[in-house]
Write an enzyme that holds these catalytic residues in place. Structure first.
Site, PDB file in Angstrom:
ATOM      1  N   GLU A   1     -45.277 -36.592  -3.585  1.00  0.00           N
ATOM      2  CA  GLU A   1     -45.488 -35.200  -4.006  1.00  0.00           C
ATOM      3  C   GLU A   1     -46.616 -35.086  -5.021  1.00  0.00           C
ATOM      4  OE1 GLU A   1     -44.401 -32.426  -2.564  1.00  0.00           O
ATOM      5  OE2 GLU A   1     -42.729 -31.796  -3.799  1.00  0.00           O
TER       6      GLU A   1
ATOM      7  N   THR B   1     -49.139 -25.386  -6.378  1.00  0.00           N
ATOM      8  CA  THR B   1     -47.960 -25.712  -7.194  1.00  0.00           C
ATOM      9  C   THR B   1     -48.376 -25.978  -8.634  1.00  0.00           C
ATOM     10  OG1 THR B   1     -46.845 -26.556  -5.247  1.00  0.00           O
ATOM     11  CG2 THR B   1     -45.913 -27.192  -7.346  1.00  0.00           C
TER      12      THR B   1
HETATM   13  N1  HSE Z   1     -39.455 -26.704  -8.570  1.00  0.00           N
HETATM   14  C1  HSE Z   1     -40.820 -26.666  -8.137  1.00  0.00           C
HETATM   15  C2  HSE Z   1     -41.513 -25.473  -8.756  1.00  0.00           C
HETATM   16  C3  HSE Z   1     -40.883 -26.581  -6.649  1.00  0.00           C
HETATM   17  O1  HSE Z   1     -40.933 -24.386  -8.721  1.00  0.00           O
HETATM   18  O2  HSE Z   1     -42.623 -25.625  -9.269  1.00  0.00           O
HETATM   19  C4  HSE Z   1     -42.301 -26.584  -6.162  1.00  0.00           C
HETATM   20  O3  HSE Z   1     -42.340 -26.883  -4.815  1.00  0.00           O
END
Ligand code: HSE
Length: 307
Positions: free
Chosen positions: A126, A181
């Protein structure tokens, strides 16, 4: 001797409102398929999709690199990736590729790793897309169902969802930033008020109780996040209207799917899911944005595809 393994892994929604970086749910909306083939020495990536093919910058490539190193495997690996999960929309796209790759690698080299080890290696992939490691999407995509991620040390708890749990996901047709992200993690507050933390904690606890009791209403009614959602919602055109419309149409709870921009409504099979989807779509239309809506349910985790 096995020289080739194909694994299919599902999309996932992370956070489920108050469970930022902790909760994940595998959903049957989309799947990625990864085929690993043993080769002489190098890691190569073959794909028709618009994703990086340099193993260092590719989720699956990083996973293979890390696992090869850890288990001192000299063989090369060809990674064939077929993307089904749209990248950059909060549906766990990079996680699905990482999950399928980990499970395929485990089978190809007969490692027989346990669940936490599989999730840990998938999380290491990731990093290629999110910049930081978080395990909510990968845990859901590897193991299926609902997952709770404990860290330091990593320990994933998996719970079977209620059979009548349904979701409606609205994926807006907008341009997303390249490292989305990373960008959407950048807008989250560094500190939170105790009162907000209490609110999120109570709802998160109720979501877990809902999964334990197989009570979709308890889950849906507790999808409430007063910390991350308010900080991110400006990145989603029409979010407030999409949410309001879905609730009016009968959704139990609505929030951003993962880091967005998809929006996910929780409901149960007896609800009018088409109506909820249409209502969400109208919400996006109010902000001049088109969207794709998908009615879905929880999925099993990554599984070998024996064609
Ligand atoms: N928990 C993470 C976020 C998931 O919300 O940034 C991202 O895929």
């Amino acid at each position: 001797m096995v020289s080739k393994v194909t694994v299919k892994a599902p999309s996932s929604t992370a956070n489920l409102g108050p469970g930022f970086d902790v909760f994940g749910l595998a959903i049957d909306a989309f799947y990625d398929t990864v085929t690993l083939t043993k080769t002489k020495s190098r890691i190569t990536i073959v794909t028709k999709d618009n994703i990086p093919t340099n193993p260092e910058n590719n989720t699956a490539g990083l996973v293979v690199k890390n696992m090869k190193k850890k288990f001192k495997i000299k063989d090369g690996v060809e990674i064939r990736i077929e993307k089904g999960v749209p990248a950059g929309f909060g549906m766990g796209s990079s996680a699905a590729s990482a999950a399928a790759t980990v499970v395929a690698f485990d089978k190809l080299f007969r490692l027989k790793l346990d669940d936490n080890a599989l999730v840990e290696f998938a999380g290491s992939g990731e990093k290629a897309s999110a910049g930081t490691i978080h395990y909510d999407n990968v845990a859901a995509s590897v193991l299926g169902g609902f997952v709770i991620v404990k860290t330091n040390p990593l320990d994933v708890i998996r719970i079977d969802p209620p059979i009548n749990l349904r979701m409606c996901v609205a994926v807006p047709k907008i341009d997303v930033p390249k490292k989305k992200t990373k960008v959407s993690r950048g807008v989250i507050p560094k500190n939170v008020k105790l009162v907000d933390s209490i609110s999120n904690l109570s709802n998160a606890a109720a979501i877990v109780a809902g999964f334990m009791k197989k009570d979709s209403e308890m889950i849906g009614n507790s999808i409430k996040d007063v910390i991350v959602e308010p900080a991110r919602q400006h990145m989603i055109p029409g979010f407030a209207k999409v949410k309001e419309n879905a609730i009016k149409a009968g959704a139990l709870g609505v929030t951003i799917s993962g880091a967005g921009p998809s929006v996910i409504a929780f409901s149960k099979s007896s609800a009018d899911l088409k109506k909820i989807g249409l209502a969400m779509s109208r919400g996006f239309t109010s902000a001049n944005t088109k969207c794709q809506t998908i009615i879905c349910k929880p999925s099993k985790g990554a599984i070998e595809n024996r064609k």
